[in-house]
Design a protein around this motif. Structure first.
Motif, short mmCIF file in Angstrom:
data_model
loop_
_atom_site.label_atom_id
_atom_site.label_comp_id
_atom_site.label_asym_id
_atom_site.label_seq_id
_atom_site.Cartn_x
_atom_site.Cartn_y
_atom_site.Cartn_z
N VAL A 207 -11.43 -7.54 -5.40
CA VAL A 207 -11.35 -8.48 -4.27
C VAL A 207 -12.16 -9.74 -4.53
O VAL A 207 -11.69 -10.86 -4.27
CB VAL A 207 -11.81 -7.79 -2.97
N ASN A 234 -11.35 -6.42 2.99
CA ASN A 234 -10.12 -6.34 2.20
C ASN A 234 -10.20 -5.28 1.10
O ASN A 234 -9.17 -4.90 0.54
CB ASN A 234 -9.82 -7.71 1.58
N ASN A 308 -4.94 -2.60 8.04
CA ASN A 308 -4.03 -3.58 7.45
C ASN A 308 -2.65 -3.42 8.08
O ASN A 308 -1.88 -2.55 7.70
CB ASN A 308 -3.95 -3.35 5.94
#
Length: 320
Positions: A207, A234, A308
């Motif tokens: 990431v 993330n 997500n």
């Protein structure tokens, strides 16, 4: 989402049936006759045969299996002939103890493992990164039975800081309860802790190399906000996968830890049932653990969608 959850719950039935068939076959392969074990070596042949008839052990294997599947269809896990109690009652009594131990181990693993993985990713290819990865490798490779014995020898026998075995009682005070919990929880947490560190490091490295992280840093955003708010969020999806797997493993895989520390949980129950050749208890507890395992995986899949929203639960086994 609703149809996905319903479909996964329906799929529980064939999954548990397959598990039930496997555990039925394996338990019948365990050497020794339950009736002989229960009555002891001094029992007469007539007494053993009478007990076998009473327990239904003199029936053919197909007949025993049909009765077993019929009981499962009625959500009846059976009756323990060695404990003289229903298997469900034994599970209700022991499962909370395993949950306490598993959650304590998970807390230790998350609190230490995830920050260690983040730190290793931030300090990539430095001495800190190498140390974290080396310790993680040792943690994954270390046998729990050896670690448990070493913890008892050092902290209980030599230093006398913690009790060697047993489960504390809250009536004796929270600290007494906690002292009994620390050693088995740490022993059980070792492998998940190392796993969290390694997965978190890999996910964070992937990431923090992205352009939006470089953009955030170029805007002068403080590093802890870049890591905590942008990068870690993330990088969370692979960590959730490991989290779900580790919860299931901790609940179902605490057999050695509970045996070493005489912790009265599900793992100890399975070991004692095997010693007593109590097939009904072994079958019932394994079926229950399999149900918990599948249920936790379902919860993790739903959490994917929460973390997500772009995740497609309808493809690739629930994740895309």
């Amino acid at each position: 989402m609703g149809s996905f959850i319903l479909r996964r719950l329906v799929n529980l039935i064939p999954t548990l049936l397959v598990v039930g068939i496997i555990v039925f076959i394996i338990t019948r392969m365990i050497p020794g006759d339950p009736a002989s074990v229960m009555l002891g070596p001094q029992a007469s042949v007539e007494d053993v045969e009478n007990l076998r008839e009473e327990l239904g052990l003199n029936k053919s294997m197909p007949s025993q299996f049909i009765s077993y599947v019929g009981d499962l269809a009625q959500l009846n896990l059976g009756y323990s002939y060695s404990y003289s109690e229903s298997v469900l009652g034994l599970i209700i009594e022991r499962f909370p103890n395993t949950v306490v131990l598993a959650l304590a181990a998970l807390l230790i693993a998350v609190v230490i493992g995830i920050p260690a993985g983040i730190l290793a990713a931030r300090k990539q290819n430095t001495i800190i990164d190498y140390v974290v990865m080396l310790v993680s490798l040792v943690g994954v490779s270390m046998p729990i039975f050896w670690l448990g014995i070493m913890l008892v020898l050092f902290f209980s026998v030599n230093l006398g800081w913690f009790p060697a075995t047993g489960m504390g009682n809250m009536s004796e005070g929270f600290w007494s309860y906690l002292k009994h919990l620390i050693l088995p929880a740490f022993a059980l947490a070792t492998i998940p802790m190392a796993t969290f560190a390694r997965i978190t490091r890999s996910s964070m490295l992937e990431v923090i190399s992205q352009d939006y992280i470089k953009t955030a840093r170029s805007k002068g955003i403080k590093e802890y906000l870049v890591i905590g708010k942008h990068a870690f969020k993330n990088a969370l999806t692979p960590i959730l996968t490991v989290l779900g797997m580790q919860i299931s493993n901790l609940l179902g895989g605490a057999v050695l830890t509970e045996t070493i520390f005489s912790w009265p949980g599900m793992g100890r129950l399975i070991v004692d049932a095997i010693d007593k050749r109590d097939f009904v208890v072994v079958q019932g507890t394994v079926i229950f653990i399999a149900f918990i395992f599948v249920l936790i995986n379902l919860i993790v899949d739903v959490l994917y969608k929460v973390v997500n929203p772009k995740v497609n639960l309808e493809s690739n086994g629930g994740k895309k």
